[in-house]
Design a protein around this motif. Structure first.
Motif, PDB file in Angstrom:
ATOM      1  N   THR A   1      24.184  16.779 -23.479  1.00 34.36           N
ATOM      2  CA  THR A   1      24.758  16.464 -24.720  1.00 34.36           C
ATOM      3  C   THR A   1      24.092  17.152 -25.858  1.00 34.36           C
ATOM      4  OG1 THR A   1      22.910  14.587 -24.586  1.00 34.36           O
ATOM      5  CG2 THR A   1      25.216  13.987 -24.067  1.00 34.36           C
ATOM      6  N   HIS A   2      22.931  17.695 -25.726  1.00 35.12           N
ATOM      7  CA  HIS A   2      22.380  18.461 -26.746  1.00 35.12           C
ATOM      8  C   HIS A   2      21.630  19.806 -26.356  1.00 35.12           C
ATOM      9  CE1 HIS A   2      22.730  14.200 -28.393  1.00 35.12           C
ATOM     10  NE2 HIS A   2      22.629  14.780 -29.604  1.00 35.12           N
ATOM     11  N   ARG A   3      21.611  20.711 -27.275  1.00 38.33           N
ATOM     12  CA  ARG A   3      21.067  22.186 -26.695  1.00 38.33           C
ATOM     13  C   ARG A   3      20.127  22.428 -28.283  1.00 38.33           C
ATOM     14  NH1 ARG A   3      25.260  25.686 -23.263  1.00 38.33           N
ATOM     15  NH2 ARG A   3      26.402  23.829 -22.507  1.00 38.33           N
ATOM     16  N   LEU A   4      18.972  22.177 -28.096  1.00 34.95           N
ATOM     17  CA  LEU A   4      18.172  22.417 -29.146  1.00 34.95           C
ATOM     18  C   LEU A   4      17.061  23.640 -28.937  1.00 34.95           C
ATOM     19  CD1 LEU A   4      17.338  18.613 -30.046  1.00 34.95           C
ATOM     20  CD2 LEU A   4      19.059  20.150 -30.900  1.00 34.95           C
ATOM     21  N   PRO A   5      16.646  24.217 -30.230  1.00 37.08           N
ATOM     22  CA  PRO A   5      15.592  25.249 -30.062  1.00 37.08           C
ATOM     23  C   PRO A   5      14.370  24.548 -29.803  1.00 37.08           C
ATOM     24  CG  PRO A   5      16.498  25.156 -32.291  1.00 37.08           C
ATOM     25  CD  PRO A   5      17.282  24.455 -31.411  1.00 37.08           C
ATOM     26  N   VAL A   6      13.537  25.032 -29.000  1.00 37.07           N
ATOM     27  CA  VAL A   6      12.176  24.525 -28.490  1.00 37.07           C
ATOM     28  C   VAL A   6      11.427  23.877 -29.736  1.00 37.07           C
ATOM     29  CG1 VAL A   6      10.678  26.268 -28.233  1.00 37.07           C
ATOM     30  CG2 VAL A   6      10.413  24.231 -26.909  1.00 37.07           C
ATOM     31  N   GLU A   7      11.479  24.450 -30.723  1.00 38.81           N
ATOM     32  CA  GLU A   7      10.731  23.948 -31.975  1.00 38.81           C
ATOM     33  C   GLU A   7      11.214  22.834 -32.768  1.00 38.81           C
ATOM     34  OE1 GLU A   7      10.984  28.422 -31.887  1.00 38.81           O
ATOM     35  OE2 GLU A   7      12.290  26.826 -31.997  1.00 38.81           O
ATOM     36  N   GLU A   8      12.546  22.117 -31.875  1.00 32.07           N
ATOM     37  CA  GLU A   8      12.903  20.841 -32.625  1.00 32.07           C
ATOM     38  C   GLU A   8      12.523  19.812 -31.725  1.00 32.07           C
ATOM     39  OE1 GLU A   8      16.922  20.927 -33.932  1.00 32.07           O
ATOM     40  OE2 GLU A   8      16.587  22.997 -34.999  1.00 32.07           O
ATOM     41  N   ALA A   9      11.240  20.243 -30.877  1.00 30.10           N
ATOM     42  CA  ALA A   9      11.183  19.296 -29.578  1.00 30.10           C
ATOM     43  C   ALA A   9      10.906  17.783 -30.150  1.00 30.10           C
ATOM     44  CB  ALA A   9       9.816  19.754 -28.903  1.00 30.10           C
ATOM     45  N   PRO A  10      10.160  17.596 -31.590  1.00 20.44           N
ATOM     46  CA  PRO A  10       9.968  16.226 -32.100  1.00 20.44           C
ATOM     47  C   PRO A  10      11.420  15.581 -32.244  1.00 20.44           C
ATOM     48  CG  PRO A  10       8.453  17.633 -33.054  1.00 20.44           C
ATOM     49  CD  PRO A  10       9.456  18.590 -32.076  1.00 20.44           C
TER      50      PRO A  10
END
Length: 305
Positions: free
Chosen positions: A270-279
């Motif tokens: 459902t979501h693919r995010l850069p690891v910097e957006e972990a929070p």
């Protein structure tokens, strides 16, 4: 040296660690070298990384360079691992398929432990990633019925698309004590009461959830006592002794790769995010479960370095 391309959040387990709901005297995971040690915060967690080998220290390992591999390793952009700790990704699978290896291996293990039989009535309670992959595997069996149970409509719709005959909310269940085999993979210990209510005489309940410190009262004082229901703990780090004479982890992983070729696991992303957006990723999983299922971290590609 492996440069990570993507890593997958295992929401059920990782949220337990995030919330501090795991026993602190427990080893994090004795079966995974990168997770050895007891629970102590802050800690690095995660166990589904797909990356590319960029360097090798031994001459005999140079042929690994450039290969796409899977590793049971915490979320990180780069890491060092021995060749025994990495698994080559088959050339016909994409990284986004390969990152589901732990979940598919768990689903394979659940099916093996439950041993569904021809004409049986089977239910799966909890339609997270593992529950949905388990539904997809069970749909291949000649069952009389396959019921999927979850409060979230998105997940029920996915279960139907993956082969469930019926998908219901827990509060909409009307059948009682008619199922031969029930899987509890919701992560909610109270769901065991639902499983008990669905399971018929001498039926079996396979418990794939890890509850951490969560507890709930169980209704074992009524029909359960005379029902001969079997409660089976299922955990993927070991192989049931019934199988271990002929099966090892490599064989089970080979089966998981085969299943990933034919089950569309990528539809669960459902979501693919850069690891910097972990929070933000963990907040979504915590606060918006109706909109999130499999969340991936993506890392800079080799070409961008």
């Amino acid at each position: 040296m492996i440069q990570t391309l993507i890593s997958a959040i295992s929401a059920g387990t990782e949220l337990l660690f995030l919330r501090g709901q795991v026993p602190t005297d427990l080893e994090i995971d004795s079966a995974i070298p990168a997770l050895n040690g007891t629970v102590r915060y802050p800690l690095r967690y995660g166990y589904a990384c797909v990356g590319c080998v960029t360097r090798a220290g031994e001459e005999k390992d140079k042929d690994w360079i450039g290969r796409t591999v899977f590793a049971f390793h915490p979320h990180t952009s780069h890491f060092i691992a021995s060749t025994a700790q990495i698994i080559p990704v088959p050339g016909d699978l994409t990284p986004h398929q390969a990152v589901f290896l732990p979940n598919m291996e768990t689903a394979v293990n659940l099916v093996m432990d439950g041993q569904p039989g021809i004409g049986e009535r089977v239910a799966v309670i909890g339609l997270g990633v593992v529950g949905l992959l388990t539904v997809a595997l069970l749909a291949r069996f000649p069952l009389e019925s396959l019921l999927a149970v979850d409060p979230l409509p998105q997940r029920r719709n996915l279960a139907l698309a993956m082969g469930a005959h019926v998908a219901l909310r827990p509060e909409d269940l009307t059948e009682r004590a008619t199922y031969d085999l029930v899987y509890e993979v919701s992560g909610a210990p109270v769901a065991l009461n639902t499983a008990l209510a669905l399971t018929g005489f001498a039926g079996r309940i396979v418990i794939g959830s890890w509850y951490g410190l969560k507890q709930a009262p169980l209704d074992l004082g009524g029909a359960f006592h005379r029902s001969r229901i079997r409660l089976l703990a299922s955990q993927v780090s070991t192989i049931d002794p019934r199988w271990s004479g002929r099966w090892d982890k490599k064989r089970r992983i080979d089966v998981a790769w085969t299943m990933l070729r034919s089950v569309d696991a990528e539809r669960l992303i459902t979501h693919r995010l850069p690891v910097e957006e972990a929070p933000a990723a963990y907040r979504m999983l915590e606060q918006e479960p109706e909109h999130t299922l499999q969340v991936l971290f993506e890392y800079p590609s080799l070409g961008s370095l």
